[in-house]
Write an enzyme that holds these catalytic residues in place. Structure first.
Site, PDB file in Angstrom:
ATOM      1  CD  GLU A 199      -2.766   1.367   2.422  1.00  8.81           C
ATOM      2  OE1 GLU A 199      -3.630   2.262   2.430  1.00  8.81           O
ATOM      3  OE2 GLU A 199      -2.614   0.579   3.364  1.00  8.81           O
ATOM      4  CE  LYS A 246      -6.640   0.338   1.624  1.00 11.47           C
ATOM      5  NZ  LYS A 246      -7.245  -0.134   2.872  1.00 11.47           N
TER       6      LYS A 246
END
Length: 296
Positions: A177, A214
């Protein structure tokens, strides 16, 4: 690795619920839920209250596997139970929802336009416990990009891949992420630099590598189409990043194949004082709207 979970994550319709607020962000999450800091006097009481909130969400009839593919948990949540099962087992055995664990320990101070992750001591031990004792499918770890800074973004991606491959070697599917702050002054440029660095790293990996990403919903729709199509990538999901649920859904729907992994935008409007009927109705509206935005 659970092949049934992998198949669902790769091809299932739905989104990921981020229920992983940790120590620093828990008071805010509770406050938004209508629980003031005066309601608890130490961390243990605070985590018990936030577990009650998450339990209420997970057990709700509105929180279903035909809409929610997976849920991201904080380590404290992983080690607590819902009814008589550990949270991850309850998610999969009772609800059919894949359990994922947040493993990062927070962010370093800003430097060079980015915030790298703090070191993660004892990661191998945590991964083994998550895999063998708690039946976790994958992990998540977050760093933040504040500026379109070539060198800083390269450091972020290098760090995410280095730790991500350590996690993959332990038999879990890592979610990398590298968040781009929605207030980044040249967000579209930062996203272009980020994508270039990610694709360069991916190209060097064997095709049977299993990674997820992400990302912040990009300024230019379908920026991450090439990443979503890569055979090594199980799924690409998007964070709400501070946008309201309405704005997040609208922006997400413009990106084909990108699905939600919302935290605050998912729980927006939920309150401890709501009756079961009110709570379930509010959660259903939230889940349905995020699902619709995720299947474009």
């Amino acid at each position: 690795m659970n092949q049934k979970q992998l198949e669902k994550m790769k091809n299932g319709k739905g989104f990921i619920a981020a229920l992983d607020q940790s120590g620093g962000s828990t008071p805010k999450a509770l406050r938004l839920y209508g629980v003031e800091e005066s309601a608890y006097s130490n961390d243990e009481e605070m985590f018990t209250l936030v577990h009650e909130m998450r339990t209420r969400i997970i057990k709700s009839p509105s929180f279903t596997s035909d809409r929610v593919l997976a849920a991201i948990l904080f380590e404290n949540t992983m080690d607590r139970k819902i009814d008589d099962k550990f949270t991850a087992d309850y998610l999969w055995d009772v609800k059919g929802i894949i359990p994922i664990l947040k493993v990062d320990k927070g962010l370093m101070d800003p430097e060079g336009g980015v915030q790298l992750m703090k070191p993660i001591p004892g990661l191998d031990k945590l991964l083994a416990r998550a895999r063998d004792e708690r039946h976790i499918f994958g992990t998540k770890m977050r760093s933040v990009i504040k500026e379109a800074a070539e060198e800083g973004i390269k450091k972020i991606v290098d760090q995410q891949f280095e730790i991500g491959l350590q996690i993959a070697a332990a038999g879990l599917v890592p979610i990398l992420e590298p968040e781009v702050d929605i207030h980044c002054p040249d967000k579209a440029k930062a996203e272009e630099i980020l994508k270039k660095n990610i694709m360069e790293h991916l190209a060097k990996l064997p095709e049977d590598t299993k990674l997820m990403f992400k990302v912040t919903i990009p300024t230019i729709p379908d920026t991450y189409a090439e990443l979503i199509a890569d055979p090594r990538v199980v799924r690409v999901v998007a964070l709400s990043g501070g946008y309201t649920r309405e704005d997040s859904n609208k922006k997400l729907a413009e990106n084909h194949g990108l699905i939600a992994s919302f935290s605050r935008a998912l729980s927006e409007g939920l309150n401890a004082k709501q009756t079961a009927a009110e709570f379930d109705a509010m959660l259903k509206a939230s889940v349905d709207s995020i699902y619709e935005a995720s299947i474009t």
